[in-house]
Design an enzyme around this catalytic site. Structure first.
Site, mmCIF file in Angstrom:
data_model
loop_
_atom_site.group_PDB
_atom_site.id
_atom_site.type_symbol
_atom_site.label_atom_id
_atom_site.label_comp_id
_atom_site.label_asym_id
_atom_site.label_seq_id
_atom_site.Cartn_x
_atom_site.Cartn_y
_atom_site.Cartn_z
ATOM 1 N NE ARG A 61 -1.615 -1.850 3.977
ATOM 2 C CZ ARG A 61 -1.523 -0.129 4.448
ATOM 3 N NH1 ARG A 61 -2.205 1.170 4.063
ATOM 4 N NH2 ARG A 61 -0.960 -0.183 5.439
ATOM 5 C CE LYS A 202 -5.308 -4.274 5.725
ATOM 6 N NZ LYS A 202 -5.861 -4.719 6.422
ATOM 7 C CG HIS A 222 -5.075 -4.048 11.554
ATOM 8 N ND1 HIS A 222 -3.796 -3.910 11.318
ATOM 9 C CD2 HIS A 222 -5.053 -4.865 10.171
ATOM 10 C CE1 HIS A 222 -3.170 -4.837 10.606
ATOM 11 N NE2 HIS A 222 -4.065 -5.310 10.180
ATOM 12 C CB SER A 240 4.368 -7.049 10.282
ATOM 13 O OG SER A 240 4.754 -7.992 9.824
ATOM 14 C CE LYS A 244 -2.710 -8.997 13.037
ATOM 15 N NZ LYS A 244 -2.731 -9.601 11.945
ATOM 16 C CB THR A 245 -0.432 -15.291 11.174
ATOM 17 O OG1 THR A 245 -1.636 -14.062 10.257
ATOM 18 C CG2 THR A 245 -0.984 -16.127 9.894
ATOM 19 C CG ASP A 259 -5.706 -8.303 8.554
ATOM 20 O OD1 ASP A 259 -5.076 -8.698 8.930
ATOM 21 O OD2 ASP A 259 -6.167 -7.318 7.829
ATOM 22 N NE ARG A 324 0.565 -8.967 1.986
ATOM 23 C CZ ARG A 324 0.230 -8.448 3.301
ATOM 24 N NH1 ARG A 324 -0.485 -9.239 4.128
ATOM 25 N NH2 ARG A 324 0.838 -7.767 4.378
#
Length: 537
Positions: A61, A202, A222, A240, A244-245, A259, A324
């Site tokens: 982004r 987003k 988020h 990041s 988290k994932t 997310d 990704r």
């Protein structure tokens, strides 16, 4: 004009002024979109069946090129800053007209879908694309209507994404040729000059971050979320590199989403119908759920094959480290559908503290939770971001500052209200370093972190003794099942305790200095959550 697919809704593209497209492809299936993408030369098939595509010049982004139209609806409500950049309504209208004119004679891919897996908060979204694989991304990431819902839903927001259309900054009022502009009054998002699909996802997240808290008192978050067999919901915030994932993808718990979520008076719900996960250095051993989800219907972005094969080399970073995959959430075997569950009992703020200061796990009171929520702290280390050689402190309000149209204190106050009402517990978890800073200490073992999360989730940490951290004031458990007691207190893991004290005060000082830009808007309860640091200039 030729029309293909499932055009069942009575309102077509004429409502936007699009009258002369060469072809309109409506709500095509993943297989049909993959055929179109291959025919158009947009990508290649990997040996797993996933469609591999490049996003072009932009592999992430561009926050500096994201605008919000400033009008009667937004002028007093939006937190205007370097992230929420005001855009003139008349300039928007002219740019919109240029984009509509650009679409004459083009082949278009149109998808009707929705965000928010909660019947009371659904946001129908129409996405208009010039590239088939972008429409496949929209199919994967948004929630999918049934046949009847396709015909009967009420249109809300429209996203027009044209990577081939480049703005003229002087004439159009943008900063550069690429742009993403949200118009809340007209319910339109314009995206041009960039092929990065994350702008689509987003953009709608930013819309929900405005409408849900501002208009409906729903906390937009988020975060990832999962639920245990006993119906205990947990949510995970983290930037990041914090895990988290990894930590939310627990095989013993069902995934609600990875997310974006909303928190109402009776539940939390996923905004999305899919997952958009990083795949750099992906292995089946580290992330089996993501690995297996990269199948037919999934998308791979900016990856590369091993030479002479169609097998993806996930270690290849020649295009970007931000490689990704995007896939529907049902590609994850333990995903909960619908993606909605009860009120969270446990909230985890994840940080990868490269300075070895933050305890591996600690409990926050309401003031501290709101303060740390606004702070959104982690640290970047070498290898996580281009140009990072030494550990770098990173603060991102509410763990997603670039997506927040409102002031961060508004989200924090909502979090505090929900903590009070539902008696939710907030834990600060350091997945970073212990025994010293990066380069001296060592990374906290994942097995220990998982054990600490398990102890928090099962209530085992309700039965132990706590001690307040001398600088941050947070409650640190003195024992935890399956975790050596000596690592729970970071000061005791350093060979030089006085060096720890100095580093702790240095980090606390950074917290206070970072928070200074929010302090004028924060109430006394939020300010009470600050660490006890002697601020230096």
């Amino acid at each position: 004009m030729k029309k293909f697919g499932k055009k069942v809704h009575p309102e077509g593209l004429e409502r936007l002024g699009i009258l002369n497209a060469a072809e309109e492809h409506w709500n095509l299936s993943p297989a049909e979109l993959i055929e179109e993408a291959l025919k158009n030369g947009e990508g290649l098939l990997a040996d797993t069946g996933a469609l591999m595509c490049d996003t072009g010049e932009f592999t992430g982004r561009s926050p500096e090129d994201r605008f919000i139209v400033k009008d009667d609806k937004t002028a007093e409500a939006v937190w205007w800053n370097k992230i929420n950049i005001p855009f003139d309504p008349q300039k928007f209208d002219k740019l919109f007209a240029k984009m509509i004119s650009f679409l004459e004679g083009k082949t278009l891919y149109v998808r009707d879908a929705y965000a928010c897996d909660h019947p009371e908060y659904r946001l129908p979204v129409r996405v208009v694309n010039t590239q088939a694989w972008h429409n496949l991304f929209s199919h994967n990431m948004f929630l999918r209507f049934s046949e009847q819902e396709l015909a009967e839903h009420t249109l809300e927001f429209t996203v027009i994404c044209i990577p081939e259309f480049e703005a003229d900054p002087v004439a159009d009022g943008t900063r550069s040729k690429n742009f993403s502009i949200i118009n809340f009054s007209k319910k339109i998002i314009l995206i041009g000059g960039t092929g990065y699909t994350g702008e689509i996802k987003k953009g709608i997240f930013s819309v929900l971050n405005f409408t849900l808290p501002h208009e409906r008192q729903v906390l937009s978050m988020h975060c990832s979320a999962n639920i245990g067999t006993e119906g205990d919901t947990a949510i995970f915030f983290g930037l990041s590199g914090t895990g988290k994932t990894t930590l939310s993808a627990d095989p013993d718990r069902n995934l609600i989403g990875d997310d974006e979520h909303g928190w109402t008076d009776d539940s939390i719900f996923n905004f999305e119908g899919g997952c958009y996960a990083k795949v750099v250095d992906l292995t089946r051993q580290k992330e089996p759920e993501i690995w297996d989800a990269i199948q037919f219907g999934a998308i791979l972005e900016n990856t590369r094959f091993y030479e002479g094969t169609r097998t993806v080399d996930f270690e290849n970073k020649t295009v970007t480290e931000n490689t990704r995959t995007a896939y529907p959430i049902h590609f994850i075997p333990n995903a909960l559908e619908p993606s909605r569950a009860g009120i969270p009992k446990n909230i985890f703020f994840l940080t990868a503290d490269a300075f070895g200061v933050i305890p591996p796990i600690s409990k926050l009171n309401k003031s501290q939770a709101m303060y740390h929520f606004i702070s959104g702290y982690t640290a970047k280390v070498a290898g996580t971001e281009v140009g990072v050689k030494e550990p770098r402190k990173t603060f991102s309000a509410c763990f997603g500052e670039v997506f927040l149209p409102l002031h961060p204190t508004q989200y924090a106050e909502l979090l505090g209200e929900k903590m009070n009402k539902h008696n939710a517990r907030v834990w600060l978890v350091n997945t970073g370093w212990t025994g010293g800073p990066y380069g001296i200490g060592s990374r906290i073992k994942l097995t220990y972190t998982r054990a600490m999360l398990k102890a928090a989730l099962t209530g085992a940490l309700d039965q132990v003794t706590y001690k307040k951290h001398p600088v941050f004031g947070i409650d640190v458990p003195q024992t935890c099942p399956e975790v050596p007691a000596e690592i729970l207190n970071p000061r005791s893991t350093w060979t030089d305790p006085e060096a720890y004290d100095a580093k702790a005060n240095e980090l606390a000082n950074s917290f206070v200095q970072n928070f200074s830009k929010y302090a004028d808007f924060a109430n006394e309860e939020i300010l009470a959550g600050a660490p006890h640091a002697e601020v230096t200039v």
